[in-house]
Design a protein around this motif. Structure first.
Motif, PDB file in Angstrom:
ATOM      1  N   LYS A  78       0.838  -1.194   0.000  1.00  0.00           N
ATOM      2  CA  LYS A  78       0.000   0.000   0.000  1.00  0.00           C
ATOM      3  C   LYS A  78       0.879   1.252   0.000  1.00  0.00           C
ATOM      4  CE  LYS A  78      -3.697   2.299   2.524  1.00  0.00           C
ATOM      5  NZ  LYS A  78      -4.552   2.295   3.716  1.00  0.00           N
ATOM      6  N   GLY A  79       1.938   1.240   0.819  1.00  0.00           N
ATOM      7  CA  GLY A  79       2.861   2.378   0.867  1.00  0.00           C
ATOM      8  C   GLY A  79       3.555   2.608  -0.463  1.00  0.00           C
ATOM      9  N   ILE A  80       3.965   1.532  -1.111  1.00  0.00           N
ATOM     10  CA  ILE A  80       4.618   1.641  -2.423  1.00  0.00           C
ATOM     11  C   ILE A  80       3.658   2.230  -3.442  1.00  0.00           C
ATOM     12  CG2 ILE A  80       5.538   0.291  -4.360  1.00  0.00           C
ATOM     13  CD1 ILE A  80       6.768  -1.597  -2.183  1.00  0.00           C
ATOM     14  N   ALA A  81       2.408   1.785  -3.433  1.00  0.00           N
ATOM     15  CA  ALA A  81       1.411   2.306  -4.372  1.00  0.00           C
ATOM     16  C   ALA A  81       1.190   3.805  -4.147  1.00  0.00           C
ATOM     17  CB  ALA A  81       0.098   1.548  -4.226  1.00  0.00           C
ATOM     18  N   GLU A  82       1.153   4.228  -2.872  1.00  0.00           N
ATOM     19  CA  GLU A  82       0.983   5.651  -2.566  1.00  0.00           C
ATOM     20  C   GLU A  82       2.180   6.463  -3.045  1.00  0.00           C
ATOM     21  OE1 GLU A  82       0.215   5.839   1.642  1.00  0.00           O
ATOM     22  OE2 GLU A  82      -1.739   4.871   1.432  1.00  0.00           O
ATOM     23  N   LEU A  83       3.378   5.921  -2.857  1.00  0.00           N
ATOM     24  CA  LEU A  83       4.582   6.613  -3.323  1.00  0.00           C
ATOM     25  C   LEU A  83       4.596   6.724  -4.848  1.00  0.00           C
ATOM     26  CD1 LEU A  83       7.271   5.073  -0.945  1.00  0.00           C
ATOM     27  CD2 LEU A  83       6.481   7.446  -0.980  1.00  0.00           C
ATOM     28  N   LYS A  84       4.162   5.667  -5.541  1.00  0.00           N
ATOM     29  CA  LYS A  84       4.106   5.711  -7.008  1.00  0.00           C
ATOM     30  C   LYS A  84       3.125   6.783  -7.474  1.00  0.00           C
ATOM     31  CE  LYS A  84       5.483   0.998  -8.189  1.00  0.00           C
ATOM     32  NZ  LYS A  84       5.066  -0.278  -8.774  1.00  0.00           N
ATOM     33  N   ARG A  85       1.952   6.854  -6.811  1.00  0.00           N
ATOM     34  CA  ARG A  85       0.974   7.892  -7.193  1.00  0.00           C
ATOM     35  C   ARG A  85       1.552   9.289  -6.963  1.00  0.00           C
ATOM     36  NH1 ARG A  85      -2.608   4.171  -5.068  1.00  0.00           N
ATOM     37  NH2 ARG A  85      -2.608   5.117  -3.007  1.00  0.00           N
ATOM     38  N   ALA A  86       2.209   9.492  -5.829  1.00  0.00           N
ATOM     39  CA  ALA A  86       2.804  10.792  -5.535  1.00  0.00           C
ATOM     40  C   ALA A  86       3.890  11.126  -6.549  1.00  0.00           C
ATOM     41  CB  ALA A  86       3.378  10.798  -4.115  1.00  0.00           C
ATOM     42  N   ASP A  88       4.061  10.001  -9.655  1.00  0.00           N
ATOM     43  CA  ASP A  88       3.399  10.292 -10.933  1.00  0.00           C
ATOM     44  C   ASP A  88       2.851  11.716 -10.951  1.00  0.00           C
ATOM     45  OD1 ASP A  88       3.949   7.748 -11.827  1.00  0.00           O
ATOM     46  OD2 ASP A  88       1.921   6.964 -11.466  1.00  0.00           O
ATOM     47  N   ILE A  89       2.253  12.137  -9.840  1.00  0.00           N
ATOM     48  CA  ILE A  89       1.724  13.504  -9.748  1.00  0.00           C
ATOM     49  C   ILE A  89       2.861  14.506  -9.859  1.00  0.00           C
ATOM     50  CG2 ILE A  89       0.650  15.177  -8.170  1.00  0.00           C
ATOM     51  CD1 ILE A  89      -1.070  12.785  -7.137  1.00  0.00           C
ATOM     52  N   SER A  90       3.945  14.246  -9.166  1.00  0.00           N
ATOM     53  CA  SER A  90       5.101  15.136  -9.198  1.00  0.00           C
ATOM     54  C   SER A  90       5.684  15.231 -10.607  1.00  0.00           C
ATOM     55  CB  SER A  90       6.172  14.628  -8.233  1.00  0.00           C
ATOM     56  OG  SER A  90       7.316  15.437  -8.285  1.00  0.00           O
ATOM     57  N   ASN A  91       5.819  14.096 -11.279  1.00  0.00           N
ATOM     58  CA  ASN A  91       6.355  14.082 -12.643  1.00  0.00           C
ATOM     59  C   ASN A  91       5.431  14.813 -13.605  1.00  0.00           C
ATOM     60  OD1 ASN A  91       8.633  12.672 -11.893  1.00  0.00           O
ATOM     61  ND2 ASN A  91       7.804  10.670 -12.467  1.00  0.00           N
ATOM     62  N   THR A  92       4.133  14.619 -13.467  1.00  0.00           N
ATOM     63  CA  THR A  92       3.154  15.285 -14.335  1.00  0.00           C
ATOM     64  C   THR A  92       3.199  16.793 -14.121  1.00  0.00           C
ATOM     65  OG1 THR A  92       1.733  13.357 -14.310  1.00  0.00           O
ATOM     66  CG2 THR A  92       0.707  15.435 -14.949  1.00  0.00           C
ATOM     67  N   THR A  93       3.284  17.214 -12.856  1.00  0.00           N
ATOM     68  CA  THR A  93       3.346  18.638 -12.538  1.00  0.00           C
ATOM     69  C   THR A  93       4.617  19.262 -13.106  1.00  0.00           C
ATOM     70  OG1 THR A  93       2.087  18.238 -10.517  1.00  0.00           O
ATOM     71  CG2 THR A  93       3.307  20.306 -10.634  1.00  0.00           C
ATOM     72  N   ALA A  94       5.724  18.584 -12.948  1.00  0.00           N
ATOM     73  CA  ALA A  94       6.996  19.103 -13.462  1.00  0.00           C
ATOM     74  C   ALA A  94       6.964  19.208 -14.974  1.00  0.00           C
ATOM     75  CB  ALA A  94       8.145  18.205 -13.012  1.00  0.00           C
ATOM     76  N   LYS A  95       6.372  18.218 -15.639  1.00  0.00           N
ATOM     77  CA  LYS A  95       6.293  18.220 -17.094  1.00  0.00           C
ATOM     78  C   LYS A  95       5.421  19.377 -17.581  1.00  0.00           C
ATOM     79  CE  LYS A  95       5.068  15.281 -20.992  1.00  0.00           C
ATOM     80  NZ  LYS A  95       4.490  14.009 -21.415  1.00  0.00           N
ATOM     81  N   ARG A  96       4.290  19.580 -16.920  1.00  0.00           N
ATOM     82  CA  ARG A  96       3.389  20.672 -17.323  1.00  0.00           C
ATOM     83  C   ARG A  96       4.028  22.025 -17.072  1.00  0.00           C
ATOM     84  NH1 ARG A  96      -2.419  18.259 -15.368  1.00  0.00           N
ATOM     85  NH2 ARG A  96      -2.605  16.782 -17.086  1.00  0.00           N
ATOM     86  N   SER A  97       4.749  22.151 -15.978  1.00  0.00           N
ATOM     87  CA  SER A  97       5.433  23.413 -15.670  1.00  0.00           C
ATOM     88  C   SER A  97       6.473  23.707 -16.733  1.00  0.00           C
ATOM     89  CB  SER A  97       6.110  23.348 -14.301  1.00  0.00           C
ATOM     90  OG  SER A  97       5.156  23.288 -13.281  1.00  0.00           O
ATOM     91  N   ALA A  98       7.182  22.674 -17.164  1.00  0.00           N
ATOM     92  CA  ALA A  98       8.203  22.859 -18.197  1.00  0.00           C
ATOM     93  C   ALA A  98       7.567  23.259 -19.518  1.00  0.00           C
ATOM     94  CB  ALA A  98       9.021  21.592 -18.353  1.00  0.00           C
ATOM     95  N   GLU A  99       6.403  22.701 -19.830  1.00  0.00           N
ATOM     96  CA  GLU A  99       5.718  23.001 -21.092  1.00  0.00           C
ATOM     97  C   GLU A  99       5.178  24.436 -21.092  1.00  0.00           C
ATOM     98  OE1 GLU A  99       2.704  20.009 -21.318  1.00  0.00           O
ATOM     99  OE2 GLU A  99       4.077  18.448 -22.018  1.00  0.00           O
TER     100      GLU A  99
END
Length: 103
Positions: A78-86, A88-99
């Motif tokens: 469960k902890g690993i799944a939560e870390l993966k979601r976090a 993914d959110i961080s990567n998506t936010t960084a990508k959008r900020s860069a765009e």
């Protein structure tokens, strides 16, 4: 992992103790399981066999993953799944900020 038992914990413990006590009075373990299951009104000797197996694993008399280890593994997954979601959110936010940022 199996769903929680509808049988009370004390009944399960008592049934396992009874199987251990009467094994020698029967020609084989299956007969002992069947006799105890009938006596206690447990629907299936297979259910009781699973309880005995779980008890043997939990107390180190049989190899396998203990109940405690299963709980820990579930919590870690469960902890690993939560870390993966976090992540993914961080990567998506960084990508959008860069765009969106001007070059």
């Amino acid at each position: 992992m199996a769903s929680p038992s509808s049988h009370p914990v004390e009944l399960r413990k008592r049934a396992v103790r009874m199987v251990v006590e009467v094994r020698g009075d029967h020609p084989n373990e299956s007969a002992a399981l069947k006799a105890v299951a009938q006596k206690l009104g447990i629907g299936s000797a297979e259910t009781l066999r699973n309880w005995v197996k779980r008890d043997e694993i939990d107390f180190g008399r049989r190899p396998g993953t203990t109940t405690e280890e299963s709980v820990q593994i579930k919590a870690m997954k469960k902890g690993i799944a939560e870390l993966k979601r976090a992540n993914d959110i961080s990567n998506t936010t960084a990508k959008r900020s860069a765009e969106l940022s001007p070059s």
